[in-house]
Design a protein around this motif. Sequence first.
Motif, PDB file in Angstrom:
ATOM      1  N   PHE A 114      11.777  -4.418  17.164  1.00 10.27           N
ATOM      2  CA  PHE A 114      11.782  -3.988  15.766  1.00 10.27           C
ATOM      3  C   PHE A 114      11.319  -5.161  14.901  1.00 10.27           C
ATOM      4  CE2 PHE A 114      14.596  -1.183  17.948  1.00 10.27           C
ATOM      5  CZ  PHE A 114      14.639   0.016  17.249  1.00 10.27           C
ATOM      6  N   VAL A 115      10.471  -4.878  13.923  1.00 16.02           N
ATOM      7  CA  VAL A 115       9.934  -5.898  13.015  1.00 16.02           C
ATOM      8  C   VAL A 115      10.206  -5.457  11.585  1.00 16.02           C
ATOM      9  CG1 VAL A 115       7.844  -7.068  12.212  1.00 16.02           C
ATOM     10  CG2 VAL A 115       8.144  -6.579  14.660  1.00 16.02           C
ATOM     11  N   GLN A 116      10.691  -6.378  10.754  1.00 17.13           N
ATOM     12  CA  GLN A 116      10.951  -6.031   9.362  1.00 17.13           C
ATOM     13  C   GLN A 116      10.953  -7.280   8.488  1.00 17.13           C
ATOM     14  OE1 GLN A 116      14.699  -4.003   9.306  1.00 17.13           O
ATOM     15  NE2 GLN A 116      15.848  -5.701  10.156  1.00 17.13           N
ATOM     16  N   CYS A 117      10.873  -7.043   7.185  1.00 18.40           N
ATOM     17  CA  CYS A 117      10.889  -8.122   6.187  1.00 18.40           C
ATOM     18  C   CYS A 117      12.112  -7.925   5.299  1.00 18.40           C
ATOM     19  CB  CYS A 117       9.618  -8.097   5.349  1.00 18.40           C
ATOM     20  SG  CYS A 117       8.095  -8.360   6.276  1.00 18.40           S
ATOM     21  N   LEU A 135       9.756 -12.742   7.822  1.00 19.98           N
ATOM     22  CA  LEU A 135       9.452 -11.760   8.857  1.00 19.98           C
ATOM     23  C   LEU A 135      10.424 -11.959   9.997  1.00 19.98           C
ATOM     24  CD1 LEU A 135       7.168  -9.615   9.744  1.00 19.98           C
ATOM     25  CD2 LEU A 135       6.389 -11.474  11.230  1.00 19.98           C
ATOM     26  N   VAL A 136      11.101 -10.884  10.404  1.00 23.09           N
ATOM     27  CA  VAL A 136      12.078 -10.939  11.484  1.00 23.09           C
ATOM     28  C   VAL A 136      11.581 -10.082  12.635  1.00 23.09           C
ATOM     29  CG1 VAL A 136      14.437 -10.393  12.183  1.00 23.09           C
ATOM     30  CG2 VAL A 136      14.001 -11.369   9.922  1.00 23.09           C
ATOM     31  N   ILE A 137      11.533 -10.668  13.835  1.00 18.51           N
ATOM     32  CA  ILE A 137      11.158  -9.947  15.046  1.00 18.51           C
ATOM     33  C   ILE A 137      12.397  -9.832  15.920  1.00 18.51           C
ATOM     34  CG2 ILE A 137       9.666  -9.904  17.080  1.00 18.51           C
ATOM     35  CD1 ILE A 137       7.697 -11.685  15.549  1.00 18.51           C
ATOM     36  N   GLU A 171       4.578 -13.774  15.871  1.00 23.07           N
ATOM     37  CA  GLU A 171       4.045 -13.627  14.517  1.00 23.07           C
ATOM     38  C   GLU A 171       2.524 -13.593  14.530  1.00 23.07           C
ATOM     39  OE1 GLU A 171       5.296 -16.174  11.422  1.00 23.07           O
ATOM     40  OE2 GLU A 171       7.423 -15.636  11.565  1.00 23.07           O
ATOM     41  N   GLU A 172       1.922 -14.394  15.425  1.00 23.85           N
ATOM     42  CA  GLU A 172       0.465 -14.443  15.488  1.00 23.85           C
ATOM     43  C   GLU A 172      -0.110 -13.089  15.880  1.00 23.85           C
ATOM     44  OE1 GLU A 172       2.491 -16.681  16.789  1.00 23.85           O
ATOM     45  OE2 GLU A 172       2.028 -18.451  15.564  1.00 23.85           O
ATOM     46  N   TRP A 225      -2.164  -7.191  11.215  1.00 22.77           N
ATOM     47  CA  TRP A 225      -2.212  -7.090   9.759  1.00 22.77           C
ATOM     48  C   TRP A 225      -3.638  -7.275   9.245  1.00 22.77           C
ATOM     49  CZ3 TRP A 225      -3.807 -10.040   5.694  1.00 22.77           C
ATOM     50  CH2 TRP A 225      -3.338  -9.695   4.419  1.00 22.77           C
ATOM     51  N   CYS A 226      -4.362  -8.196   9.858  1.00 22.51           N
ATOM     52  CA  CYS A 226      -5.715  -8.520   9.382  1.00 22.51           C
ATOM     53  C   CYS A 226      -6.768  -7.501   9.819  1.00 22.51           C
ATOM     54  CB  CYS A 226      -6.134  -9.907   9.887  1.00 22.51           C
ATOM     55  SG  CYS A 226      -5.398 -11.290   8.995  1.00 22.51           S
ATOM     56  N   VAL A 227      -6.748  -7.096  11.084  1.00 18.25           N
ATOM     57  CA  VAL A 227      -7.857  -6.283  11.603  1.00 18.25           C
ATOM     58  C   VAL A 227      -7.407  -4.966  12.221  1.00 18.25           C
ATOM     59  CG1 VAL A 227      -9.317  -8.296  11.983  1.00 18.25           C
ATOM     60  CG2 VAL A 227      -7.859  -7.488  13.843  1.00 18.25           C
ATOM     61  N   GLY A 228      -6.111  -4.665  12.224  1.00 18.10           N
ATOM     62  CA  GLY A 228      -5.632  -3.407  12.781  1.00 18.10           C
ATOM     63  C   GLY A 228      -6.014  -2.217  11.920  1.00 18.10           C
ATOM     64  N   ASP A 229      -5.912  -1.036  12.512  1.00 16.86           N
ATOM     65  CA  ASP A 229      -6.240   0.186  11.781  1.00 16.86           C
ATOM     66  C   ASP A 229      -5.440   1.350  12.361  1.00 16.86           C
ATOM     67  OD1 ASP A 229      -7.633   1.007  14.143  1.00 16.86           O
ATOM     68  OD2 ASP A 229      -9.459   0.041  13.427  1.00 16.86           O
ATOM     69  N   GLU A 230      -5.850   2.572  12.060  1.00 21.22           N
ATOM     70  CA  GLU A 230      -5.098   3.750  12.470  1.00 21.22           C
ATOM     71  C   GLU A 230      -4.993   3.896  13.988  1.00 21.22           C
ATOM     72  OE1 GLU A 230      -6.954   7.019  10.535  1.00 21.22           O
ATOM     73  OE2 GLU A 230      -5.992   6.635   8.587  1.00 21.22           O
ATOM     74  N   ARG A 231      -5.904   3.278  14.720  1.00 16.65           N
ATOM     75  CA  ARG A 231      -5.848   3.367  16.183  1.00 16.65           C
ATOM     76  C   ARG A 231      -4.616   2.690  16.754  1.00 16.65           C
ATOM     77  NH1 ARG A 231     -11.700   0.995  17.414  1.00 16.65           N
ATOM     78  NH2 ARG A 231     -11.108  -0.180  15.544  1.00 16.65           N
TER      79      ARG A 231
END
Length: 471
Positions: free
Chosen positions: A7-10, A16-18, A444-445, A451-457
């Motif tokens: 689970f990831v959340q802010c 950012l917490v993983i 985080e990386e 976050w930078c290059v992801g999309d709906e896929r």
Amino acid sequence: MLIRGTFVQCPKLGELVILSDWLAAVDDSGYITHFENAESSTSLELQHVQTALILPLGTFLLPPFNDLHLHAPQFLYQGTGLDLPLLEWLHQYAFKAEEKLDRDPVLARTVYRRLGQRLVKAGTGAVSLFGTLKGDTNMILAEEMQSTGIRAYVGKVSMDISSRPSYIEASSSAAVDAARAFGEKLEQTYSVTSQSRPSFVHPVITPRFVPTCSDELLHGLGALSAEKGWRIQSHMAESSDQVEWVRKERGEDDIHIFKKHNLLTSRTIQAHCTFISSSSSSSSKPFVDLHALGTAIAHCPLSNIYFSASRAFPLREALEAQTKIGLGTDIAGGYSLDVMSAMRMAVAVSRIREGERVRTVSPDHGKSLAIDWKESLFLATLGGAQALGIDSGIFRVGAPFDAQQIRLFDPRSGIGAGALDFFELEMIFTKVHEESYEKPDLTEEMIEKWWCVGDERNREAVWVQGVKIFG
């Protein structure tokens, strides 16, 4: 339902917490009743009684996005007509599109159904929507949002001056009566007691903005909101031409006009606010005032670029004043329905502001005006939820289970999903059998790359209050 995985959340701005290998238990009403490490004694007891859904390696859960500002009828012409100043653009494109849907309920249903489908596919779990003038058309919008299962605040637009002659309400009193009738009908239709499943569709009072609303209309809508407890949304200090028009015609800034009519409350979201500090000796004072009132801001960086190009929204100053802020796509003033685009643009615009500050002031004088990707992720999730006044945006006991499932890489090959490439990870998977290597934790990386290059896929599922609405 039990669900086990990462689970990831802010939980706060910039953090950012993983949480690797955690277990969430969700009751029949869709609320989280347990949230601990999957190997805790209580977690193991729960898993002994009930089989958990185990997320595969390379996948994580994140709270869904919140879109605080979107013009539903303008989805009709998304991605076109961005060539004019704001007030001209409204008359040339926006009003015509909205009037067209009010005349054609079949077209309206088609547009709104596809809008709902696209929203959940983009990971949006809650949205604040501007509709049109006609109540029946807005009921179609509400119906389509309810069918998707998304949290939707649907606003029948109110305006009694300065619009197209064929797209305006007869009087201020008629406009207030129409807003009341729509809100009451929506509440009656989608009351919790009348639904087999929970309803997340609610009315929101929607004076378009000061130029199209008389003082009488604004006063009446403020009184209606106070009576009913309904939320409020509008535009404030969006562009230089809008600000100057209000000053010339009304003799004061729209922040003062909204305030005196009781439209700046803890239930209010004001879009843009780009020029809100231009008339103050202290750039932060208006944001301090909004914080005191509890009013939230929908930051729409993409439409900011198109319609407020001479000035960028003072995001860092607003955050320093502890104003509630989330992100908006502002379709069709912005061309992207994806909150991920809004996050990226928010960071980009803030970095340009910081570059200007360094050039004109000093690199060592004052706090950086730039935000980073983790801060933007907070705005898109928990920040937006707080602005909407919903108990979402974070995983904790007592909160509704609102989540989106993101896949970063294939657990069999290590190959990244969609546009993601993890070359070193691929080498690990090709050299070592899956049974014999130590499974890599999400970092985080890896999340930053998404976050930078992801999309709906990369999006495999979306839940709202325990109900899977996509995937």
